[in-house]
Design an enzyme around this catalytic site. Structure first.
Site, mmCIF file in Angstrom:
data_model
loop_
_atom_site.group_PDB
_atom_site.id
_atom_site.type_symbol
_atom_site.label_atom_id
_atom_site.label_comp_id
_atom_site.label_asym_id
_atom_site.label_seq_id
_atom_site.Cartn_x
_atom_site.Cartn_y
_atom_site.Cartn_z
ATOM 1 N N PHE A 154 -3.403 -14.030 -1.376
ATOM 2 C CA PHE A 154 -2.402 -13.888 -0.332
ATOM 3 C C PHE A 154 -1.845 -12.472 -0.318
ATOM 4 O O PHE A 154 -2.109 -11.698 -1.213
ATOM 5 C CB PHE A 154 -1.264 -14.913 -0.503
ATOM 6 N N LEU A 170 7.800 5.390 -3.686
ATOM 7 C CA LEU A 170 7.908 4.531 -2.504
ATOM 8 C C LEU A 170 7.787 3.053 -2.858
ATOM 9 O O LEU A 170 8.572 2.218 -2.382
ATOM 10 C CB LEU A 170 6.859 4.927 -1.471
ATOM 11 N N TYR A 217 2.034 -3.657 -11.783
ATOM 12 C CA TYR A 217 3.183 -4.520 -11.560
ATOM 13 C C TYR A 217 3.946 -4.921 -12.816
ATOM 14 O O TYR A 217 5.044 -5.478 -12.705
ATOM 15 C CB TYR A 217 2.736 -5.761 -10.779
ATOM 16 N N THR A 269 0.843 -1.196 0.000
ATOM 17 C CA THR A 269 0.000 0.000 0.000
ATOM 18 C C THR A 269 0.876 1.244 0.000
ATOM 19 O O THR A 269 2.003 1.225 0.501
ATOM 20 C CB THR A 269 -0.922 0.076 1.240
ATOM 21 N N VAL A 270 0.328 2.309 -0.542
ATOM 22 C CA VAL A 270 0.897 3.645 -0.398
ATOM 23 C C VAL A 270 -0.265 4.577 -0.083
ATOM 24 O O VAL A 270 -1.263 4.603 -0.815
ATOM 25 C CB VAL A 270 1.620 4.120 -1.676
ATOM 26 N N ARG A 297 5.723 9.180 -5.331
ATOM 27 C CA ARG A 297 7.006 9.590 -4.767
ATOM 28 C C ARG A 297 8.040 8.461 -4.852
ATOM 29 O O ARG A 297 9.104 8.553 -4.233
ATOM 30 C CB ARG A 297 6.836 10.034 -3.317
#
Length: 418
Positions: free
Chosen positions: A418, A96, A126, A86-87, A94
């Site tokens: 998962f 992350l 992804y 998560t962000v 940014r």
């Protein structure tokens, strides 16, 4: 103040869990308690549990864990299973995720893990990290009254097998055995640990937003008494204006080791009084379900989407682990912007197995590591990727050869999130 991206400490796990809830839009007023933290992460490798902190506040999360993935032919490879990504909305764009992903994949490569795996909440994220969708999922909705099954039948199979209603304790004993037998043959299956079974049978601690309703548990036993199938489902409580039942059964888990057990479990569920609709849960897109009904049109697809994503970390070990339909030789020029798995490889497939080695020979196909990962479990066509411009055919006929080598008779399937 600069953002601090690093592994979490034991005392920061509750903050990390709360940030995960924020990212997945399941916020809670309180941080998770110590019992839940201990159950979920008491034995977690904290070096694989990352976070970004802004002035002490957790604003991004990332975790990976060791996983076993069944590949074509029944062998398993070690996977770096990515989850809890998560962000926070205040800290997007940014870099992350990119920082945490790069750290994790480099560590996974160093550990010797063969692939990375994940279930993508959103499709576009992804691919830029070398992941590709390797197994898809479909869900059917069955109109029971249209299925063509004899309403007078009892729900018990007629071949000597039997259906048993059991409880969660029985499932925790029998389920792992059935699942292990399925994992020995079904590409796309991932391991289920002891905590997985406790979570799915209601005995593990739960977060405040995680509700639990006890389901029905069913085991199918073959004529010799051995368990070869398992079904877990819940039922809503809906009645029409004329006091007619309009209940929907939603499958939470259904695994079977053979078509007879699969048929018996679906027919049983469609025979239960008051159930008028069945939702199948996520199945392989080529699941037998519709054709197990006398009228396949009673089952309509309500979901069809990407599910299990893979990212190769070690191309030779990955390609040597699986089996192939025919013998052939292919030279693959694999591009990897992250520098983890790229190179030119000769894949030699014969009756004695597969051998994949670096080579300087001219390439037959050129492709990104994400596309090779998409092809890995046999679910995608090389020719289709060539037509889409995502694979380059450098030798005429190479795509046809590669399809004959990689494709499988049945599609891969991952029943778990998962």
């Amino acid at each position: 103040m600069s953002l601090d991206v690093r592994p979490v400490t034991r005392s920061e796990i509750a903050d990390w869990m709360k940030a995960v809830g924020t990212g997945f839009l399941t916020p809670t007023a309180e941080k998770p308690g110590e019992e839940l933290v201990a159950d979920r992460f008491g034995d977690a490798d904290l070096s694989r549990m990352q976070a970004a902190f802004d002035d002490g506040r957790c604003v991004a999360t990332f975790r990976s864990f060791a996983q076993e993935l069944t590949v074509v032919g029944g062998a398993t490879v070690t996977a770096d299973a990515v989850t809890g990504v998560t962000v926070s909305a205040t800290h997007r764009r940014r870099g992350l995720l990119s920082r945490m992903m790069a750290t994790d994949l480099a560590a996974a490569k160093e550990r010797g893990e063969v692939v990375a795996s994940l279930i993508a909440a959103e499709y576009p994220i992804y691919g830029r990290y070398g992941f590709g969708p390797a197994a898809w999922a479909a869900e059917w909705e069955i109109a029971v009254h249209r299925a063509g099954l004899d309403p007078r039948r009892s729900g018990q199979p007629a071949d000597g097998g039997r259906i048993e209603l059991v409880d969660g304790a029985d499932v925790r004993k029998t389920g792992p055995e059935v699942h292990a037998a399925l994992a020995a043959r079904q590409p796309g299956i991932v391991g289920r640990g002891e905590r997985w079974w406790r979570m799915r049978t209601g005995v593990a601690p739960r977060a405040p937003h995680e509700t639990w309703t006890e389901p029905f548990y069913v085991v199918h036993r073959a004529a010799n008494g051995e368990a070869d199938g398992m079904l877990v489902y819940g039922v809503d409580d809906k009645w029409g204006d004329s006091k007619q039942p309009l209940n929907t059964a939603s499958v939470r888990d259904m695994i079977a080791l053979n078509p007879a057990a699969e048929r018996a479990l679906w027919h049983y569920l469609c025979s239960v009084d008051w159930i008028t609709t069945v939702r199948s849960g996520y199945r392989a897109p080529d699941d037998l379900l519709p054709l197990l009904l006398p009228d396949p049109r009673a089952a309509r697809i309500v979901t069809h989407a990407d599910w299990l994503w893979l990212r190769m970390l070690d191309v030779p070990r990955a390609l040597e682990a699986r089996t192939y339909a025919v013998g052939a030789s292919l030279v693959l020029d694999v591009r990897d912007a992250a520098g983890l798995a790229g190179g030119r490889f000769l894949l030699d497939v014969s009756d004695s197995g597969a051998r994949c080695t670096p080579t300087t020979r001219s390439a037959d196909l050129a492709l990104d590591v994400a596309e090779l990962s998409t092809l890995y479990l046999g679910d995608e066509s090389v020719r289709r990727l060539v037509d889409l411009g995502r694979v380059e055919e450098l030798r005429p006929g190479a795509a046809t050869t590669a399809d004959a080598v990689f494709r499988t008779g049945r599609r891969p399937w991952c029943p778990d999130v998962f």
